[in-house]
Each structure stands twice: as structure tokens, then as C-alpha cells.
Scaffold this active site. Structure first.
Site, PDB file in Angstrom:
ATOM      1  N   ASP A 398       1.001  -0.941  -0.105  1.00 33.25           N
ATOM      2  CA  ASP A 398      -0.309   0.129   0.341  1.00 33.25           C
ATOM      3  C   ASP A 398       0.966   1.649  -0.042  1.00 33.25           C
ATOM      4  OD1 ASP A 398       0.990  -0.146   2.748  1.00 33.25           O
ATOM      5  OD2 ASP A 398      -0.920   0.092   3.369  1.00 33.25           O
TER       6      ASP A 398
HETATM    7  C1  LAN Z   1       3.894  -0.893   9.864  1.00 34.66           C
HETATM    8  C2  LAN Z   1       3.748   0.134  10.119  1.00 34.66           C
HETATM    9  C3  LAN Z   1       2.548   0.928   8.375  1.00 34.66           C
HETATM   10  C4  LAN Z   1       2.108  -0.461   8.252  1.00 34.66           C
HETATM   11  C5  LAN Z   1       0.844  -0.309   6.986  1.00 34.66           C
HETATM   12  C6  LAN Z   1       1.401   0.549   5.468  1.00 34.66           C
HETATM   13  C7  LAN Z   1      -0.119   0.986   7.554  1.00 34.66           C
HETATM   14  C8  LAN Z   1       0.443  -1.293   6.784  1.00 34.66           C
HETATM   15  O1  LAN Z   1      -1.619  -0.339   5.756  1.00 34.66           O
HETATM   16  C9  LAN Z   1       1.406  -2.204   6.161  1.00 34.66           C
HETATM   17  C10 LAN Z   1       1.780  -2.794   7.167  1.00 34.66           C
HETATM   18  C11 LAN Z   1       2.599  -1.478   7.712  1.00 34.66           C
HETATM   19  C12 LAN Z   1       3.991  -1.195   7.360  1.00 34.66           C
HETATM   20  C13 LAN Z   1       3.905  -2.117   9.054  1.00 34.66           C
HETATM   21  C14 LAN Z   1       4.152  -3.336   9.085  1.00 34.66           C
HETATM   22  C15 LAN Z   1       4.195  -3.688  10.967  1.00 34.66           C
HETATM   23  C16 LAN Z   1       5.427  -2.887  11.695  1.00 34.66           C
HETATM   24  C17 LAN Z   1       6.263  -2.239  10.684  1.00 34.66           C
HETATM   25  C18 LAN Z   1       3.952  -1.487  11.367  1.00 34.66           C
HETATM   26  C19 LAN Z   1       2.721  -1.401  12.269  1.00 34.66           C
HETATM   27  C20 LAN Z   1       5.333  -0.440  12.413  1.00 34.66           C
HETATM   28  C21 LAN Z   1       5.487  -1.497  13.323  1.00 34.66           C
HETATM   29  C22 LAN Z   1       5.328  -2.774  13.004  1.00 34.66           C
HETATM   30  C23 LAN Z   1       6.986  -3.320  13.760  1.00 34.66           C
HETATM   31  C24 LAN Z   1       6.127  -4.907  13.131  1.00 34.66           C
HETATM   32  C25 LAN Z   1       7.189  -2.820  14.988  1.00 34.66           C
HETATM   33  C26 LAN Z   1       8.250  -3.923  15.517  1.00 34.66           C
HETATM   34  C27 LAN Z   1       7.522  -4.725  16.224  1.00 34.66           C
HETATM   35  C28 LAN Z   1       7.524  -5.989  16.081  1.00 34.66           C
HETATM   36  C29 LAN Z   1       6.534  -6.955  16.636  1.00 34.66           C
HETATM   37  C30 LAN Z   1       9.071  -6.974  15.759  1.00 34.66           C
END
Ligand code: LAN
Length: 666
Positions: A398
Site C-alpha cells: 500500500d
Molecule cells: C507498520 C507500519 C505501516 C503499516 C501500513 C503501511 C500502514 C500497513 O498498511 C502495512 C503494514 C505496515 C507497513 C506496518 C507493518 C508492521 C510494522 C512495521 C508497522 C505497524 C510499524 C511497526 C510494525 C513493526 C512490526 C514493529 C516492530 C515490532 C515487532 C513486533 C517486530
């Protein structure tokens, strides 16, 4: 590193006027200026002041008479937060288990912790402690848990707080009330064992040998969701060699402080499956318990065949730690789309801002494929956009979608912008997007789904759900679809047949994942208001509206049924945990904006509820155009909330502007 203990002092802070944010290609680093000459030559900007929480001079406006004026005032304020390299920075906090990983790792590896970090981390953790019991949860709005409390307690001790400090006494009492650190979830057990204040015997195995399996094995880690994969890779390594910090006086003290019984008397093998009730979100399945039983037997075997050693030499992707380094691409692309769609980008005073945003997005497009992609289980990234910066390097479906959509609009809809990205590079984005559709028609986050849903039965992380493999998400699917459609408007011939096939299957997916009551469950923000907005906007771009589409009608009716008395919408992060809509006690401007954008896209026939929502947003706007922070907006892995502080600007402005356009600016 082991600075003098602080006893009973007030919370100390650094001189906040000395902090500066430096941006380079979206990369953000904070610098603390030690001497006065530096301060003179590098003045503090509005961006610095805003994110630090310092007051600054900002224009104030007369009370807006129309929704458009409110949107314009909002953008006037928000524009001041655009950084020198063209992006919008944002404070991406929320989770409370990330600082502990960093500080514990620094302690183990003897990396000195800068004094100003020490002071500010202490201040942050004290401010985020639960006001009632003094503990910490999984995220800033969560109830106290053993995971949050044990780990942040350890951080404060490493940073020099004395065990007799009132903050420590209070949080330790809460930890002990929960039975002590013995019942910390597995990721906490991992950090504490690495620090040598938990015994590796107290962990279920994290066998690095899994990486030696051939890829066709259904549970090969290369098939996991990318984040789970990069978490378990280093964890497996540290487990395999039983990494343990050297024993210092602090470690000896922590061993006594964290538990309700003497450390030496703890039965560690019993501790493996001891997870505190307050922490449990995804309890281990019977299958996982059985696997753990077998793996524990394996751990007892002598390492004759040498698989352990071999697996410890197997290091795909390196031993780096990576979470996310900001929200740059995501926030900037949405901001540009909003400003263009509602006409603010046409105002000459905003031209420069839009050109900067385009320059940033051009810079942030990923221009190469990963090195050793096959061995590192990576997909192509050439032409993609990630969530934050180019150098972060991971494509997200996205993000690539909103990235290309923003660039197409910036370049083609605005007469004054240069064509920075040629067609060839836009086609690269499209190639990536077209390769990402899942067999169910939907789009996942970073990659296509590689493993079976059944792998979730092996989810060892008790605090998160749906982490083992990729899933299709309505948010991602909608964004990709709308982006492809936008691209097709300008380049109708490029891979047109494939695209049409993709549309068909993706729309089917979107229909299928609508809940019985009409909402779409959102996985990346809170929650039904979020995903329903994306879904309905997407359906609109395929000509589906309230009038002609039962799906859109049901979606709009669902949202209307959740509108609060005051005209707003407020959704709690508990929606994400439970999978059913849970009201926040107060309306939130962000949820309200999402619901309104959905209703407007769906052409909901009755203006009245929309007008009331708009009024709520306007009523919360300050004279300088700003909206204040309300409840946390984002989420991941069902259970952990995360902040998206720019959403309160982007989506409110967008909703106000769209309303103004649709209803002739009443
Ligand atoms: C995110 C942030 C953005 C998010 C969107 C783009 C909004 C979504 O549509 C797709 C997934 C994504 C890219 C995403 C995936 C998981 C993330 C990277 C996070 C929520 C931000 C933090 C998270 C990450 C896994 C946190 C680190 C913690 C662990 C459990 C390893």
C-alpha cells in the site's frame, strides 16, 4: 554508562532548546547541541519545536466560515511541519517494548548511552508509567503487563535509577503483584535471558536449525511474515549460543528485584510456559506445546551432528535489528493527495510545498533490488516505495500504491510541477504491484502470502496475533486497486488485460471480507472506520456507490450506526483486539474523518450526519488551524497500538475539503 543513581529527584530534563532534527533523504536524527556557537549557527526550527513540545509563533485565523476555510487553516498550520527535504516527519511511538531491546542490547555490548538520552528516556518512561499502579503495558494506552513492567523497570535500572526511587518501588510492587518477571511472555524471557537475569532454561527453544531446512518445508522461516522472520532470526542465533551478559553488581541486584522468590530457587523449566494472565493475548496452542516438548528433548541431545554450529553460521540478511524509522513516505503521499484533491495544491502559496513533496517522493522511490535476494528470502523492490525512507529498503504494497498515486497526481494534475519520475520508473512500480496479488484476490503488506494460515498455531509470541504469515488486508488491497486504476487513467495500455483480471479478483476479495454487519476490519489502524474508508473509496473508483451497490450501502449504514450523539465517531483500540466495533468513550477527530471520507466516497444520500461530523471536526480546531493529539490511532498485530500523529491533520483536512467540494462549501 553506570551513572550515579538518582534518588527522589524530580524528573530531570535536558535543555529542550538545544535539540535539532536533521533530515537527509528522509532519515531523521536528533542532535543535542552542546555549545552556544552551534546553537547560533543552527537555529531551532518550527518542526523541532513542534515535535519537542515547545511553543512557537503561529498565525491565527478568524473563525472559519466554511469547511474549506477550516481545511485551508489546517493546512496552513500543518505546512509548517514539512521538513527541509520535503517530507512530513512524525513521532512514531506507542509500543513500549522497543526501548528495552535497544537499551538492553547497548548494556550487553558495552555501548555507552549518551547522557542526554539517559535523561530523556528516564523522563519518557516515568511519564508513561500507569498513574495508578506505576507499571507499563504493551503500548502507551494499555493496562500494565509483566512484559511492559519488567522490561521498562530493567531499562530504568540500567539508566541509573536506584531501586529505592519511588517510581521503582511502585512499579516493582506491581510487577510482584503479577507474580514477578517469571511470567513474562517469551519475547521478554528472551531479553531478560540475554541480560543474564533469566535463565535460558526458562525459554522454550528457538532453534536456529529451522533455517537449514529446505524451503519446501511448510514451516520454513523464510515463509513467515517478514517482521516475524527478522525477529526470530537473531533470537534463534542468541538462543543457539546462549548469549548472556557478563554478571555485574547491577545484574545481581536485578536478579533479586525482579522476582518474588530468591533467584537461585527458581525452577526454570517450569517457567517456560508460565505466562502472566495480564499479558496473554494469543495463548499457545496444543500443537505448539507439543512442538515445544519435542524441541526441549532435542535441546537435551548432544550436538553430535553439528546442526547447531552449522545453523549459527547461517545468517541470511545479517544480524541487524530493524523496526521502522519513521512514517515519511506514507504521511507525505497522503498529504499531497489530500491537498491536490481538495484544491489546496492550486493555491500559489502551496506550490513550493507540493514541489518539495514530489522531490521527496522521487528521492524515496527504491531504485534497486535487494542484494542476495534469493538467499535472503526477499522479493524485488526496484521501483517500489516503502513506508519510511528509500534506505529502509522494504517494499510495502500500500505504500508503493499511495506513493505512485501521489506522484501521478503531483506530476500530471498540477501544471507547475516538473516531471521528476519518468514513465519507465512508474511502470516498475506497477510491475511490482501486479506481482503481489494473493490467490484470494487480496494484497498483503510486504510480500505475497508464503505459508499456510495454520502456521499461526505455532505462534510463540503470546502478546501478538496473526504474525506468522502474510495475510490479505482490505486496506492494502484497496490502496493497490485505486493506485492501479489511477495509473490506468493516464496509461491505459500498460499491461491492461492483466490489470483488469486483477481488478476482478481483488473486488471479489473486498466483497468477501466485508463483515456481516457491513464494516471492514482494519489491521493497521483503529479499526473499522479505517478499513471501511479504504474499501468504500476503492469501490467508488469502480463506480460503486450507495445507490447502486449493496456492498457500499451496507458499509455506509454500518458507519452511520456507529455515529455518536455529538456527531463524531470514536473507536477504541479494543476493536482491533476483539474484532468487533468498540466505541471509544469520546469522539476522535481521526475516526470521524475516516468515517466521513467513507460516507462521502460512498455518496451517502443524507447530508445531515455528514454535516454533524464535519461540525465536530471544526469544533475541535484551534484558532491557529491545529488539532491537538487525541487517542492513539494505529495498531499492529491485533494487540499493539502505535501513534500516527499526522493523521489528525491529514484526514481532517481531507474530509473538510471533500465536504466543501461536494456540498458547495456550505
Ligand atoms: C507498520 C507500519 C505501516 C503499516 C501500513 C503501511 C500502514 C500497513 O498498511 C502495512 C503494514 C505496515 C507497513 C506496518 C507493518 C508492521 C510494522 C512495521 C508497522 C505497524 C510499524 C511497526 C510494525 C513493526 C512490526 C514493529 C516492530 C515490532 C515487532 C513486533 C517486530
Amino acid at each position: 554508562m553506570h551513572s550515579k543513581p538518582i534518588i527522589n529527584s524530580d524528573i530531570k530534563s535536558t535543555d529542550l532548546n538545544r535539540w535539532r532534527l536533521k533530515v537527509e533523504h528522509g532519515r531523521q536524527t536528533w542532535h543535542y547541541l552542546e555549545n552556544d556557537d552551534e546553537i547560533k549557527s543552527w537555529p531551532q526550527s518550527i518542526v523541532d519545536k513542534y515535535w519537542i513540545g515547545l511553543p512557537f509563533q503561529s498565525k491565527t485565523f478568524e473563525k472559519p466560515k466554511t469547511a474549506f476555510e477550516a481545511a485551508r487553516n489546517g493546512f496552513e498550520f500543518f505546512k509548517q511541519l514539512q521538513t527541509a527535504d520535503g517530507h512530513w516527519a512524525g513521532e512514531y511511538g506507542g509500543p513500549m517494548f522497543l526501548i528495552p531491546g535497544l537499551i538492553i542490547a547497548m548494556y550487553i555490548t558495552h555501548i555507552p548511552i549518551p547522557e542526554v538520552w539517559r535523561i530523556e528516556i528516564i523522563r519518557y518512561l516515568i511519564n508513561k508509567a500507569n498513574p495508578v499502579d506505576g507499571g507499563w503495558g504493551l503500548h502507551i494506552e494499555h493496562h500494565s503487563t509483566v512484559f511492559g513492567t519488567a522490561l521498562n523497570y530493567v531499562v530504568l535500572r540500567i539508566l541509573g535509577l536506584d531501586p529505592d526511587h519511588p517510581v521503582m518501588v511502585k512499579s516493582r510492587a506491581t510487577l510482584h503483584k503479577f507474580g514477578g518477571a517469571i511470567g513474562v511472555p517469551s519475547w521478554g524471557k528472551f531479553w531478560l535471558a540475554s541480560l543474564n537475569v533469566y535463565d535460558w532454561e526458562g525459554l522454550n527453544p528457538i532453534p536456529p536449525e529451522l533455517w537449514l531446512l529446505p524451503y519446501f518445508v511448510p514451516f520454513h522461516p523464510g515463509r513467515y511474515w517478514v517482521h516475524t522472520r527478522v525477529v526470530y532470526l537473531p533470537m534463534g542465533y542468541c538462543y543457539g549460543c546462549r548469549l548472556s551478559a557478563e554478571i555485574t553488581p547491577l545484574i545481581e541486584q536485578l536478579r533479586q528485584e525482579l522476582y518474588v522468590q530468591p533467584y537461585e530457587t527458581i525452577n526454570w523449566s517450569k517457567a517456560r510456559n508460565n505466562i502472566a494472565e495480564v499479558d496473554l493475548y494469543a495463548p499457545h496452542t496444543k500443537l505448539l506445546k507439543f512442538c515445544n516438548y519435542m524441541l526441549n528433548l532435542y535441546e537435551k541431545l548432544p550436538n553430535i551432528l553439528g546442526f547447531r554450529n552449522l545453523s549459527l553460521q547461517e545468517r541470511p540478511e545479517g544480524m541487524m535489528m530493524s523496526g521502522t524509522n519513521g512514517t515519511q513516505v506514507w504521511d507525505t503521499a497522503f498529504t499531497a493527495l489530500a491537498a491536490i484533491e481538495i484544491g489546496l495544491a492550486d493555491d500559489p502559496s502551496n506550490h513550493q510545498s507540493m514541489i518539495h513533496a514530489l522531490e521527496f517522493l522521487e528521492d524515496a522511490q527504491i531504485k534497486k533490488n535487494p542484494k542476495d535476494s534469493k538467499r535472503c528470502y526477499r522479493d524485488n523492490t526496484l521501483g517500489a516505495w516503502g513506508f519510511s525512507t528509500r534506505d529502509q529498503g522494504y517494499n510495502v504494497s500500500d505504500c508503493a500504491a499511495v506513493g505512485i498515486k501521489a506522484v501521478l497526481n503531483l506530476q500530471n494534475k498540477l501544471s507547475y510541477t516538473p516531471d521528476l519520475i519518468p514513465k519507465e520508473r512508474l511502470c516498475q512500480t506497477i510491475d511490482i504491484l501486479l506481482s503481489m496479488q494473493n490467490t484470494d484476490g487480496g494484497f498483503a503488506s510486504y510480500e505475497r502470502t508464503r505459508g499456510s494460515k495454520l502456521l499461526e498455531w505455532l505462534n510463540p509470541a503470546e502478546v501478538f496475533g496473526n504474525i506468522m504469515v502474510e495475510y490479505s488486508y482490505p486496506e492494502c488491497t484497496s490502496c493497490v486497486l485505486t493506485a492501479l486504476k489511477t495509473f490506468q487513467n493516464w496509461y491505459p495500455d500498460y499491461r491492461a488485460d492483466e490489470m483488469n483480471q486483477i481488478f476482478k479478483n481483488a473486488l471479489k476479495y473486498l466483497y468477501n471480507c466485508q463483515d456481516e454487519d457491513g464494516g471492514w476490519y482494519g489491521s493497521w489502524a483503529i479499526c473499522f472506520t479505517y478499513a471501511s474508508m479504504f474499501a468504500i473509496q476503492c469501490l467508488e473508483s469502480f463506480g460503486e456507490t450507495y445507490e447502486n451497490s449493496p456492498v457500499v450501502k451496507k458499509g455506509c449504514d454500518f458507519l452511520i450506526s456507529k455515529q455518536k450523539e455529538d456527531g463524531g465517531w470514536g473507536e477504541s483500540y479494543k476493536s482491533c483486539e476483539t474484532g468487533t466495533y468498540v466505541h471509544h468513550e469520546n469522539s476522535q477527530v481521526v475516526n470521524t474523518a475516516w468515517a466521513l471520507l467513507a460516507l462521502i466516497a460512498g455518496k451517502y444520500p443524507n447530508e445531515e450526519p455528514i454535516r454533524r461530523g464535519i461540525q465536530l471536526i471544526v469544533s475541535r480546531q484551534l484558532p491557529n488551524g491545529e488539532w491537538k493529539q487525541e487517542a492513539i490511532e494505529g495498531v499492529f498485530n491485533k494487540n499493539c497500538a502505535i501513534s500516527y500523529p499526522n493523521y489528525k491533520f491529514i484526514f481532517t483536512i481531507w474530509a473538510l475539503g471533500k465536504y466543501a467540494k461536494l456540498y458547495n462549501n456550505s
